[in-house]
Design a protein around this motif. Sequence first.
Motif, PDB file in Angstrom:
ATOM      1  N   GLY A 275      10.869  -7.594   6.549  1.00 13.00           N
ATOM      2  CA  GLY A 275      10.919  -6.782   5.439  1.00 13.00           C
ATOM      3  C   GLY A 275      10.764  -7.360   3.995  1.00 13.00           C
ATOM      4  O   GLY A 275      10.053  -6.819   3.127  1.00 13.00           O
ATOM      5  N   GLN A 276      11.165  -8.730   3.716  1.00  9.71           N
ATOM      6  CA  GLN A 276      11.283  -9.222   2.443  1.00  9.71           C
ATOM      7  C   GLN A 276       9.689  -9.604   2.263  1.00  9.71           C
ATOM      8  O   GLN A 276       9.345  -9.713   1.236  1.00  9.71           O
ATOM      9  N   GLU A 277       9.125 -10.104   3.417  1.00  7.61           N
ATOM     10  CA  GLU A 277       7.813 -10.623   3.387  1.00  7.61           C
ATOM     11  C   GLU A 277       6.750  -9.450   2.937  1.00  7.61           C
ATOM     12  O   GLU A 277       5.903  -9.657   2.246  1.00  7.61           O
ATOM     13  N   GLN A 278       7.101  -8.224   3.308  1.00 10.63           N
ATOM     14  CA  GLN A 278       6.465  -6.808   3.152  1.00 10.63           C
ATOM     15  C   GLN A 278       6.512  -6.941   1.222  1.00 10.63           C
ATOM     16  O   GLN A 278       5.800  -6.416   0.842  1.00 10.63           O
ATOM     17  N   ARG A 279       7.629  -6.936   0.943  1.00 12.63           N
ATOM     18  CA  ARG A 279       7.805  -6.820  -0.360  1.00 12.63           C
ATOM     19  C   ARG A 279       7.245  -7.753  -1.376  1.00 12.63           C
ATOM     20  O   ARG A 279       6.785  -7.498  -2.401  1.00 12.63           O
ATOM     21  N   VAL A 280       7.039  -9.048  -0.714  1.00 13.98           N
ATOM     22  CA  VAL A 280       6.223 -10.121  -1.458  1.00 13.98           C
ATOM     23  C   VAL A 280       4.933  -9.721  -1.338  1.00 13.98           C
ATOM     24  O   VAL A 280       4.094  -9.867  -2.417  1.00 13.98           O
ATOM     25  N   ARG A 281       4.441  -9.082  -0.360  1.00 11.61           N
ATOM     26  CA  ARG A 281       3.137  -8.802  -0.287  1.00 11.61           C
ATOM     27  C   ARG A 281       2.849  -7.550  -1.212  1.00 11.61           C
ATOM     28  O   ARG A 281       1.699  -7.456  -2.140  1.00 11.61           O
ATOM     29  N   PHE A 282       3.832  -6.767  -1.328  1.00 13.47           N
ATOM     30  CA  PHE A 282       3.646  -5.500  -2.628  1.00 13.47           C
ATOM     31  C   PHE A 282       3.467  -6.351  -3.700  1.00 13.47           C
ATOM     32  O   PHE A 282       2.870  -5.854  -4.606  1.00 13.47           O
ATOM     33  N   ALA A 283       4.258  -7.314  -4.071  1.00  9.21           N
ATOM     34  CA  ALA A 283       4.419  -7.984  -5.422  1.00  9.21           C
ATOM     35  C   ALA A 283       2.892  -8.738  -5.469  1.00  9.21           C
ATOM     36  O   ALA A 283       2.417  -8.549  -6.745  1.00  9.21           O
ATOM     37  N   PHE A 284       2.206  -9.133  -4.701  1.00 10.87           N
ATOM     38  CA  PHE A 284       0.826  -9.417  -4.770  1.00 10.87           C
ATOM     39  C   PHE A 284      -0.002  -8.220  -5.195  1.00 10.87           C
ATOM     40  O   PHE A 284      -1.000  -8.614  -6.077  1.00 10.87           O
ATOM     41  N   ALA A 285       0.084  -7.141  -4.494  1.00  7.93           N
ATOM     42  CA  ALA A 285      -0.783  -5.935  -4.906  1.00  7.93           C
ATOM     43  C   ALA A 285      -0.690  -5.526  -6.251  1.00  7.93           C
ATOM     44  O   ALA A 285      -1.504  -4.750  -6.786  1.00  7.93           O
ATOM     45  N   THR A 286       0.564  -5.830  -6.771  1.00  9.51           N
ATOM     46  CA  THR A 286       0.801  -5.259  -8.145  1.00  9.51           C
ATOM     47  C   THR A 286       1.078  -6.174  -9.036  1.00  9.51           C
ATOM     48  O   THR A 286       1.697  -6.151 -10.180  1.00  9.51           O
ATOM     49  N   ALA A 287       0.536  -7.358  -8.773  1.00 12.61           N
ATOM     50  CA  ALA A 287       0.682  -8.593  -9.831  1.00 12.61           C
ATOM     51  C   ALA A 287      -0.010  -8.439 -11.091  1.00 12.61           C
ATOM     52  O   ALA A 287       0.205  -9.212 -12.099  1.00 12.61           O
ATOM     53  N   GLY A 288      -1.296  -7.602 -11.161  1.00 15.97           N
ATOM     54  CA  GLY A 288      -1.990  -7.501 -12.616  1.00 15.97           C
ATOM     55  C   GLY A 288      -2.189  -5.870 -12.385  1.00 15.97           C
ATOM     56  O   GLY A 288      -1.861  -4.980 -11.788  1.00 15.97           O
ATOM     57  N   ALA A 289      -2.463  -5.587 -13.561  1.00 17.76           N
ATOM     58  CA  ALA A 289      -2.995  -4.106 -13.815  1.00 17.76           C
ATOM     59  C   ALA A 289      -4.174  -3.422 -13.366  1.00 17.76           C
ATOM     60  O   ALA A 289      -5.076  -3.301 -14.034  1.00 17.76           O
ATOM     61  N   SER A 290      -4.082  -3.355 -11.748  1.00 22.14           N
ATOM     62  CA  SER A 290      -5.333  -3.113 -11.235  1.00 22.14           C
ATOM     63  C   SER A 290      -5.276  -1.455 -11.238  1.00 22.14           C
ATOM     64  O   SER A 290      -4.424  -0.835 -11.139  1.00 22.14           O
ATOM     65  N   ASP A 291      -6.293  -1.121 -11.157  1.00 22.90           N
ATOM     66  CA  ASP A 291      -6.664   0.625 -11.214  1.00 22.90           C
ATOM     67  C   ASP A 291      -6.524   1.146 -10.030  1.00 22.90           C
ATOM     68  O   ASP A 291      -6.295   2.429  -9.672  1.00 22.90           O
ATOM     69  N   LEU A 292      -6.772   0.677  -8.863  1.00 17.79           N
ATOM     70  CA  LEU A 292      -6.835   1.130  -7.347  1.00 17.79           C
ATOM     71  C   LEU A 292      -5.938   0.087  -6.777  1.00 17.79           C
ATOM     72  O   LEU A 292      -6.029  -1.103  -6.510  1.00 17.79           O
ATOM     73  N   ILE A 293      -4.845   0.592  -5.999  1.00 18.33           N
ATOM     74  CA  ILE A 293      -3.884   0.020  -4.913  1.00 18.33           C
ATOM     75  C   ILE A 293      -4.128   0.462  -3.770  1.00 18.33           C
ATOM     76  O   ILE A 293      -3.969   1.375  -3.245  1.00 18.33           O
ATOM     77  N   VAL A 294      -4.554  -0.509  -2.805  1.00 14.66           N
ATOM     78  CA  VAL A 294      -4.870  -0.523  -1.473  1.00 14.66           C
ATOM     79  C   VAL A 294      -3.756  -0.934  -0.660  1.00 14.66           C
ATOM     80  O   VAL A 294      -3.382  -2.085  -0.639  1.00 14.66           O
ATOM     81  N   LEU A 295      -2.891   0.005   0.245  1.00 13.43           N
ATOM     82  CA  LEU A 295      -1.929  -0.649   1.187  1.00 13.43           C
ATOM     83  C   LEU A 295      -1.867  -0.377   2.449  1.00 13.43           C
ATOM     84  O   LEU A 295      -2.356   0.677   3.097  1.00 13.43           O
ATOM     85  N   ASP A 296      -2.029  -1.402   3.471  1.00 16.04           N
ATOM     86  CA  ASP A 296      -2.125  -1.119   4.547  1.00 16.04           C
ATOM     87  C   ASP A 296      -0.738  -1.056   5.664  1.00 16.04           C
ATOM     88  O   ASP A 296      -0.239  -2.363   5.643  1.00 16.04           O
ATOM     89  N   GLU A 297      -0.269  -0.104   5.948  1.00 14.02           N
ATOM     90  CA  GLU A 297       0.987  -0.022   6.842  1.00 14.02           C
ATOM     91  C   GLU A 297       2.060  -0.714   5.857  1.00 14.02           C
ATOM     92  O   GLU A 297       2.741  -1.665   6.232  1.00 14.02           O
ATOM     93  N   PRO A 298       2.249  -0.345   4.655  1.00 13.99           N
ATOM     94  CA  PRO A 298       3.118  -1.112   3.703  1.00 13.99           C
ATOM     95  C   PRO A 298       4.539  -1.286   3.976  1.00 13.99           C
ATOM     96  O   PRO A 298       5.181  -2.239   3.552  1.00 13.99           O
ATOM     97  N   THR A 299       5.238  -0.432   4.765  1.00 15.38           N
ATOM     98  CA  THR A 299       6.606  -0.297   4.829  1.00 15.38           C
ATOM     99  C   THR A 299       7.187  -0.936   6.268  1.00 15.38           C
ATOM    100  O   THR A 299       8.264  -0.714   6.679  1.00 15.38           O
ATOM    101  N   THR A 300       6.036  -1.347   7.015  1.00 13.06           N
ATOM    102  CA  THR A 300       6.376  -1.898   8.247  1.00 13.06           C
ATOM    103  C   THR A 300       7.500  -3.103   8.362  1.00 13.06           C
ATOM    104  O   THR A 300       7.203  -3.974   7.187  1.00 13.06           O
ATOM    105  N   GLY A 301       8.703  -2.800   8.843  1.00 12.68           N
ATOM    106  CA  GLY A 301       9.535  -3.680   8.837  1.00 12.68           C
ATOM    107  C   GLY A 301      10.568  -3.714   7.600  1.00 12.68           C
ATOM    108  O   GLY A 301      11.621  -4.281   7.615  1.00 12.68           O
ATOM    109  N   MET A 302      10.432  -2.771   7.132  1.00 10.10           N
ATOM    110  CA  MET A 302      11.311  -2.490   5.784  1.00 10.10           C
ATOM    111  C   MET A 302      12.485  -1.349   6.589  1.00 10.10           C
ATOM    112  O   MET A 302      12.181  -0.611   7.439  1.00 10.10           O
TER     113      MET A 302
END
Length: 325
Positions: free
Chosen positions: A150-177
């Motif tokens: 679950g913590q690794e998933q949250r690190v991946r979420f941090a990667f997805a939101t590391a910058g001001a992107s206009d589109l965020i794409v998430l593949d099974e984001p809460t698996t393991g949480m």
Amino acid sequence: MTATTDVSAPGAGAATTDSPPVVRFAQVNKTYRSVRAVADLDLTLYPGETVALLGPNGAGKSSTLDLLLGLRHPDSGRVEVFGTSPRQAIVRGRVGAMLQSGSLMRDVTVRELVGLACELHPKGHPVDEVLERAGIAEIASRTVNKLSGGQEQRVRFAFATAGASDLIVLDEPTTGMDVSSRQTFWGGMREQARQGRTILFATHYLEEADAVADRVIVLHRGRVLADGSSAEIKAMAGARRISFQLDGPLDETALRALPALTGIEISGRTVRMRSTDADATVHAVYGLGLYPQGLEVTGLGLEQAFLAITDAAGGTAPADEEPTR
């Protein structure tokens, strides 16, 4: 059903078709060996939408996301992201992605890894802000190889939101949480939506799609099977749930012959049904001389509607439809 009117999920920004599309698939095809993972796919996403991508295993969800992110190229058709190729949109920092596959660097700290993502992003956020938003500030000094799933998933979420992107794409984001982490995660995604970003996520947790998305797209064998709000998807199934208990002898043959019935389950004295015309079915129950106790008639939940729609379309796709990334 289409999402061409203004809608908003809980905490989400309003979607609009007045602006140019964020994502456009035009007659896109992708084949692996002899199996078509994506088949003549037409799909358009608009600014400000929060969109759930659903489908049984092998429906083409991961292949669709891979094409959107430029990880694979279509055999035919065109994929555009902000009017350009997926690669150009990503290089410009307009897309953030959280994939369920792919390894993280193991022997660095969480802060070092997330900090690298912030530095590489063309419009990177301060690392402390990203760590806090992802709920991993308290483990920032821990090495990645010491993290739970679950913590690794949250690190991946941090990667997805590391910058001001206009589109965020998430593949099974809460698996393991766990439940608490999932609630925190979706709170963060609602905040992203409120800032006007487009969110696209694939999930097997249908209750998440029901609670979070303002638009639900159901894929089946690489095509769009249904597209609309959660309420519209439920209505598309065209059935309601009926449950009651009976005293006395049960005539299963007569119950299974009731009009408008699409499914029935009998467990002891409890009867559960699905019907496309609940009024006709209940009327016929009384017509059999039965007196149901605790009668309840409710609409299908998103999960039941999803199962009804995909079952009607022919069940699951071949297991080898989507290759490993």
